[in-house]
Design a protein around this motif. Structure first.
Motif, PDB file in Angstrom:
ATOM      1  N   GLY A 162      80.939  95.833  38.400  1.00 33.85           N
ATOM      2  CA  GLY A 162      81.230  95.462  39.941  1.00 33.85           C
ATOM      3  C   GLY A 162      80.797  96.546  41.075  1.00 33.85           C
ATOM      4  O   GLY A 162      80.881  96.037  42.171  1.00 33.85           O
ATOM      5  N   PHE A 163      80.743  97.750  40.679  1.00 30.04           N
ATOM      6  CA  PHE A 163      80.681  98.681  41.427  1.00 30.04           C
ATOM      7  C   PHE A 163      79.095  99.147  41.780  1.00 30.04           C
ATOM      8  O   PHE A 163      78.420  99.233  40.745  1.00 30.04           O
ATOM      9  N   GLN A 164      78.728  99.088  42.626  1.00 29.97           N
ATOM     10  CA  GLN A 164      77.221  99.352  43.239  1.00 29.97           C
ATOM     11  C   GLN A 164      77.091 100.700  44.165  1.00 29.97           C
ATOM     12  O   GLN A 164      78.169 100.830  45.038  1.00 29.97           O
ATOM     13  N   ARG A 165      75.995 101.062  44.227  1.00 31.36           N
ATOM     14  CA  ARG A 165      75.904 102.212  45.384  1.00 31.36           C
ATOM     15  C   ARG A 165      75.714 101.628  46.600  1.00 31.36           C
ATOM     16  O   ARG A 165      74.741 100.777  46.850  1.00 31.36           O
ATOM     17  N   ALA A 194      77.347 109.854  41.476  1.00 32.35           N
ATOM     18  CA  ALA A 194      78.812 110.314  41.389  1.00 32.35           C
ATOM     19  C   ALA A 194      80.066 109.866  42.260  1.00 32.35           C
ATOM     20  O   ALA A 194      81.188 109.694  41.814  1.00 32.35           O
ATOM     21  N   SER A 195      79.594 109.537  43.624  1.00 30.29           N
ATOM     22  CA  SER A 195      80.632 108.906  44.435  1.00 30.29           C
ATOM     23  C   SER A 195      81.024 107.552  43.962  1.00 30.29           C
ATOM     24  O   SER A 195      82.290 107.239  43.986  1.00 30.29           O
ATOM     25  N   MET A 196      79.815 106.856  43.501  1.00 26.94           N
ATOM     26  CA  MET A 196      80.212 105.551  42.781  1.00 26.94           C
ATOM     27  C   MET A 196      81.262 105.574  41.625  1.00 26.94           C
ATOM     28  O   MET A 196      81.978 104.760  41.539  1.00 26.94           O
ATOM     29  N   GLN A 197      80.866 106.306  40.765  1.00 28.19           N
ATOM     30  CA  GLN A 197      81.934 106.670  39.640  1.00 28.19           C
ATOM     31  C   GLN A 197      83.078 107.248  39.973  1.00 28.19           C
ATOM     32  O   GLN A 197      84.312 106.640  39.539  1.00 28.19           O
ATOM     33  N   LEU A 198      83.301 107.959  41.141  1.00 27.21           N
ATOM     34  CA  LEU A 198      84.524 108.247  41.500  1.00 27.21           C
ATOM     35  C   LEU A 198      85.464 107.136  42.075  1.00 27.21           C
ATOM     36  O   LEU A 198      86.618 106.972  41.902  1.00 27.21           O
ATOM     37  N   ARG A 199      84.619 106.051  42.913  1.00 23.71           N
ATOM     38  CA  ARG A 199      85.241 105.177  43.286  1.00 23.71           C
ATOM     39  C   ARG A 199      85.791 104.276  42.063  1.00 23.71           C
ATOM     40  O   ARG A 199      87.021 103.527  41.957  1.00 23.71           O
ATOM     41  N   SER A 200      84.962 103.953  41.252  1.00 18.80           N
ATOM     42  CA  SER A 200      85.372 103.446  40.074  1.00 18.80           C
ATOM     43  C   SER A 200      86.628 104.018  39.294  1.00 18.80           C
ATOM     44  O   SER A 200      87.763 103.200  38.847  1.00 18.80           O
ATOM     45  N   ASP A 201      86.601 105.157  39.095  1.00 23.11           N
ATOM     46  CA  ASP A 201      87.818 105.947  38.276  1.00 23.11           C
ATOM     47  C   ASP A 201      89.047 105.661  39.189  1.00 23.11           C
ATOM     48  O   ASP A 201      90.094 105.642  38.751  1.00 23.11           O
ATOM     49  N   ILE A 225      86.732 107.030  48.633  1.00 20.58           N
ATOM     50  CA  ILE A 225      86.931 108.105  47.926  1.00 20.58           C
ATOM     51  C   ILE A 225      87.906 109.217  48.526  1.00 20.58           C
ATOM     52  O   ILE A 225      88.331 110.191  47.767  1.00 20.58           O
ATOM     53  N   LEU A 226      88.176 109.014  49.710  1.00 22.20           N
ATOM     54  CA  LEU A 226      89.102 109.613  50.492  1.00 22.20           C
ATOM     55  C   LEU A 226      90.466 109.316  50.610  1.00 22.20           C
ATOM     56  O   LEU A 226      91.289 109.924  51.190  1.00 22.20           O
ATOM     57  N   SER A 227      90.711 107.993  50.128  1.00 19.10           N
ATOM     58  CA  SER A 227      91.830 107.579  50.043  1.00 19.10           C
ATOM     59  C   SER A 227      93.067 108.201  49.009  1.00 19.10           C
ATOM     60  O   SER A 227      92.326 108.853  48.041  1.00 19.10           O
ATOM     61  N   LEU A 271      88.536 118.584  49.588  1.00 22.37           N
ATOM     62  CA  LEU A 271      87.335 117.901  50.352  1.00 22.37           C
ATOM     63  C   LEU A 271      86.063 119.087  50.184  1.00 22.37           C
ATOM     64  O   LEU A 271      84.989 118.769  50.196  1.00 22.37           O
ATOM     65  N   VAL A 272      86.543 120.241  50.360  1.00 18.64           N
ATOM     66  CA  VAL A 272      85.539 121.277  50.434  1.00 18.64           C
ATOM     67  C   VAL A 272      84.609 121.322  49.044  1.00 18.64           C
ATOM     68  O   VAL A 272      83.669 121.172  48.652  1.00 18.64           O
ATOM     69  N   LYS A 273      85.548 121.073  47.761  1.00 16.01           N
ATOM     70  CA  LYS A 273      85.218 120.847  46.484  1.00 16.01           C
ATOM     71  C   LYS A 273      84.161 119.541  46.407  1.00 16.01           C
ATOM     72  O   LYS A 273      83.145 119.833  45.673  1.00 16.01           O
ATOM     73  N   MET A 274      84.533 118.611  46.787  1.00 23.70           N
ATOM     74  CA  MET A 274      83.856 117.243  46.842  1.00 23.70           C
ATOM     75  C   MET A 274      82.333 117.420  47.650  1.00 23.70           C
ATOM     76  O   MET A 274      81.467 116.914  47.407  1.00 23.70           O
ATOM     77  N   GLN A 275      82.449 118.100  48.664  1.00 29.07           N
ATOM     78  CA  GLN A 275      81.182 118.357  49.432  1.00 29.07           C
ATOM     79  C   GLN A 275      80.377 119.543  48.693  1.00 29.07           C
ATOM     80  O   GLN A 275      79.127 119.334  48.625  1.00 29.07           O
ATOM     81  N   GLU A 276      80.748 120.443  48.144  1.00 33.83           N
ATOM     82  CA  GLU A 276      80.122 121.232  47.326  1.00 33.83           C
ATOM     83  C   GLU A 276      79.427 120.476  46.029  1.00 33.83           C
ATOM     84  O   GLU A 276      78.383 120.848  45.763  1.00 33.83           O
ATOM     85  N   ASP A 277      80.151 119.523  45.528  1.00 37.52           N
ATOM     86  CA  ASP A 277      79.472 118.507  44.403  1.00 37.52           C
ATOM     87  C   ASP A 277      78.734 117.644  44.777  1.00 37.52           C
ATOM     88  O   ASP A 277      78.075 117.090  43.673  1.00 37.52           O
ATOM     89  N   GLY A 278      78.315 117.413  45.885  1.00 40.30           N
ATOM     90  CA  GLY A 278      77.719 116.417  46.578  1.00 40.30           C
ATOM     91  C   GLY A 278      78.300 114.951  46.709  1.00 40.30           C
ATOM     92  O   GLY A 278      77.613 113.997  46.831  1.00 40.30           O
ATOM     93  N   LEU A 279      79.428 114.994  46.404  1.00 44.57           N
ATOM     94  CA  LEU A 279      80.150 113.476  46.761  1.00 44.57           C
ATOM     95  C   LEU A 279      80.260 113.227  47.946  1.00 44.57           C
ATOM     96  O   LEU A 279      80.320 111.907  48.320  1.00 44.57           O
TER      97      LEU A 279
END
Length: 787
Positions: free
Chosen positions: A51-54, A63-70, A393-395, A407-415
């Motif tokens: 059900g999760f799509q980009r 990776a952001s889509m995977q983070l939303r799913s997790d 992903i910010l919730s 948030l700095v770590k997420m920005q460095e990882d490309g999320l």
């Protein structure tokens, strides 16, 4: 390899068992390649299938889509735990009583009294009244079963319990019922953690007990029971014979010979009203015959009342039961606690906006009172929030607030990308915040609009932290408000539950700051007398102490200091003498003080014609208290007016509240309040779209094609009529349409009549028509009532 949309168009390869029809190596390799390609595609589409799509038109990082799913999985796991824990906490006392009943059900009473046991055997039976919502009984009885099994596993001194849960859908006759019960008891003792050597050794031991050697040779059989039925072997006894359960129980008793007490066999009948009474009577009679050898305990779930038990079972069956009644809490008690735990308290979870929250209340209280429906609605909320919102992903998740380092770590990882920043700037709350600060601080507004790095790493954590602090302060003030409201039980206008106060807090633009109930409370506090004021201060102090012990985050030093709660409450209590003198000491010292005051001040006072008791009380208040209660009541009123107006505002005033509050209601209403009649009307009026028929399609929407389904033809003729229609005229019109289908062939009148009657019956079943009798002609009344 081609991709097929329909499974009926796919090609499946079935490998033959014999080597004669074995395919060649070349074909096998090609099949393996196809399988590997299919597996690789399925692994790539795993998230999409879930059900999760980009989002962002496919530009969102995977990776952001995977983070939303997790995040969705973690959030729902935590919310489900809260829902289950509240359900257990709500029925904790009843669960304890049921556990105690099961534990003491087979303690012999004649051992201490020396009396002789009776020749008949009554089965200890617990009648559990679980409410009228039978779909919710699954969760309740599953928790009871887990409680009965878990209690024996946690303590070696308690009675071990083996539980078999029977439901009417799995017990169509006595044989299936007995087999289901016996299999559940036997499966409860299977240990799957043994190694292969242990399993082989146990099988050899079972073979020895069966009367066979390990190599399969026969041996003389003994009376000891074997576990062959649990190992998949054939047994001489049918699988519904109680002798299997009797032998298994003797084996369990021998294995647990060192335990403190013997195990109990608990048979749970979940939906009693749905069972065939004959099956239950036979089951009770069989269990009663084995009562002396098997400690069977019955748990019968009843949705209505005990009259259902007496109306369904015969007197002979009822005489076999020794019943005791237990009542579970109603679902509304659970629902109110869920609202308090998930939405009112400042938890790190998704909260509902005004319209979804009102929909949840209305759907629960006006429709079904269903626990399962509430759980499904909350799960759907999480699914849609994390599925369709890229900013989810910010919730806040995992009870951890979003921080700058995160948030700095997420920005460095490309999320986090520029699309997320653009999406934040499109939020209504963010635009409102920019409009508010553009005149006061234009540099800050310009920086929020231009600098993505500053927005994502500096502003977003600050906004979410302010929103979290607002939740903590508003909850603390909300508790103060409900505590003050409880001090005025006689005023009907103030009798509002927490859920309705919270709804008013969400719906009003100003929250509860300028609401009518706040004005009432402030006005009544100003008019409090000394006794009522003392009770109010005691309640406020108890609220402070209780919450400090149970939830340290509520009355933390920051919240307490900002509200100036502790200092003010303690100061008011000291001014009224509540800290120095207790009530008993005050009554004892009242006589001496009045005497002394009377000797010194009484001649100077003009008390008029009053009783002696009134004079004494008035003199005590004048000397000890004076006008202090009036001053304290006014100060309390001013203080609560200040904190109510400051901290009970609406959540929409805070930037980025869309990350926490779910406000989409249209999809909720479409999913949980379906309109079957509208769907039926659309299906009957446009049947070609539902049955995928090309011959019935026509450009003219109002035309009637003879190839359409009979019910659709009759429905379209029905739309051309008024409130009343003559059956014969309807039949003639229907026959004219059918004649066009046959062409030049003659139409059999009996066939047309049969098809007409069948279609009329279908429309009557769907609720479109209602038959009425008249003397002159046969007329049916067209109605819009629901089925």
């Amino acid at each position: 390899m081609e991709e097929f949309d329909s499974i009926s168009e796919g090609c499946f390869l079935v490998m033959p068992k014999s080597a004669r029809g074995r395919p060649s190596l070349k074909k096998r390799k090609r099949s393996y390649k196809a399988i590997n390609a299919t597996n690789s595609r399925s692994s790539k589409m795993k998230l999409g299938d879930a059900g999760f799509q980009r989002l962002f038109d496919g530009d969102e990082p995977e990776a952001s889509m995977q983070l939303r799913s997790d995040s969705y999985d973690n959030s729902w796991r935590q919310m489900k735990k809260v829902l289950d824990d509240v359900l257990i906490e709500t029925n904790q006392s009843t669960f304890d009583q049921i556990e105690e009943f099961v534990t003491n059900a087979h303690i012999p009473t004649y051992a201490s009294t020396g009396t002789m046991s009776l020749p008949f055997h009554e089965i200890p039976t617990a009648l559990v009244f679980a409410g009228i919502n039978t779909p919710d009984h699954d969760n309740l009885f599953t928790q009871i079963a887990s409680r009965l099994i878990g209690s024996s596993a946690q303590s070696d001194m308690s009675t071990p319990n083996y539980v078999a849960l029977l439901q009417s859908r799995d017990c169509s006759n006595l044989r299936i019922t007995m087999r289901n019960m016996i299999e559940q008891f036997l499966a409860a003792d299977v240990d799957y953690d043994h190694s292969d050597e242990d399993v082989e050794e146990e099988e050899n031991e079972d073979a020895m007990e069966l009367g066979e050697d390990a190599d399969g040779s026969k041996k003389p059989a003994n009376d000891q029971f074997n576990l062959s039925t649990m190992r998949g072997r054939k047994s001489r006894l049918p699988n519904y014979d109680m002798q299997i359960l009797d032998g298994w129980y003797r084996h369990v008793v021998e294995k647990q010979s060192n335990s403190f007490s013997l195990p109990n066999l608990v048979v749970m009948i979940q939906d009693f009203e749905s069972f065939d009474p004959t099956i239950l009577e036979d089951l009770f009679e069989i269990c009663s015959e084995y009562r002396s050898r098997l400690p069977i305990v019955l748990l019968i779930g009843i949705a209505t009342s005990s009259n259902a038990l007496h109306q369904s079972l015969s007197k002979s069956a009822l005489s076999l039961l020794r019943t005791e009644k237990f009542w579970l809490q109603q679902s509304d008690v659970w629902f109110n606690k869920v609202i308090d735990e998930l939405f009112i308290k400042p938890t790190q979870s998704i909260k509902l906006g005004p319209r979804p929250y009102k929909f949840l209340l209305d759907h629960f209280y006006l429709f079904d009172f269903s626990i399962g429906s509430v759980m499904a609605s909350l799960q759907f909320t999480l699914m849609h929030h994390y599925y369709a919102n890229p900013l989810s992903i910010l919730s806040p998740m995992n009870d951890t607030p979003v921080s700058k380092e995160m948030l700095v770590k997420m920005q460095e990882d490309g999320l986090l990308t520029a699309d997320h920043a653009t999406h934040i700037r499109m939020l209504r709350s963010f635009r409102t915040h920019i409009d508010d600060i553009c005149e006061k601080d234009p540099n800050e507004a310009l920086r929020l609009l231009d600098d993505d790095n500053y927005l994502m790493t500096e502003a977003v954590p600050r906004f979410l932290e302010d929103l979290n602090r607002h939740h903590m302060l508003s909850y603390a003030v909300f508790e103060i408000m409900t505590t003050i409201q409880a001090c005025f039980p006689t005023f009907a206008g103030l009798r509002r539950s927490k859920r309705m106060l919270y709804l008013e807090l969400l719906e009003n633009e100003d929250g509860l700051a300028n609401s009518e109930i706040v004005r009432w409370l402030v006005s009544l506090v100003r008019k409090m007398d000394l006794e009522a004021l003392t009770g109010l201060l005691k309640s406020l102090s108890e609220l402070l102490l209780d919450d400090n012990e149970s939830d340290s985050s509520l009355w933390s030093e920051g919240v307490s200091d900002e509200l100036d709660y502790k200092k003010k409450v303690v100061g008011w209590m000291e001014r009224l003498g509540m800290e120095e003198v207790d009530d008993d000491q005050e009554e004892e010292s009242l006589g001496d003080e009045v005497k002394k005051t009377k000797e010194e001040k009484l001649p100077d006072l003009d008390l008029g014609r009053q009783t002696k008791t009134a004079k004494r009380v008035k003199m005590y208040i004048i000397k000890k208290k004076g006008g202090e209660p009036v001053k304290v009541s006014n100060e309390i009123a001013d203080w609560i007016q200040l904190i109510f107006s400051r901290y009970l505002g609406s959540f929409v005033a805070w930037p980025l509240h869309e990350l926490v509050y779910y406000s989409n209601i249209k999809l909720h209403e479409k999913s949980f309040t379906p309109q079957p009649r509208a769907s039926i009307q659309t299906a009957l009026g446009q049947a070609q779209h539902y049955i995928n028929c090309s011959c019935c399609s026509s450009k003219d929407v109002g035309s009637i094609q003879p190839t359409e389904q009979d019910t659709s033809i009759l429905y379209k003729l029905y739309l051309e009529c008024g409130r009343m229609i003559n059956l014969y005229d309807w039949f003639v019109a229907f026959g004219c349409v059918i004649e066009r289908e046959k062409g030049n062939k003659k139409v059999d009148e009996n066939e047309v009549q049969a098809r007409f009657i069948r279609s009329v019956a279908e429309l009557q079943f769907l609720g479109f028509i209602k038959a009425t009798q008249r003397k002159t002609d046969h007329v049916v009344r067209l109605t819009w009532s629901h089925t």
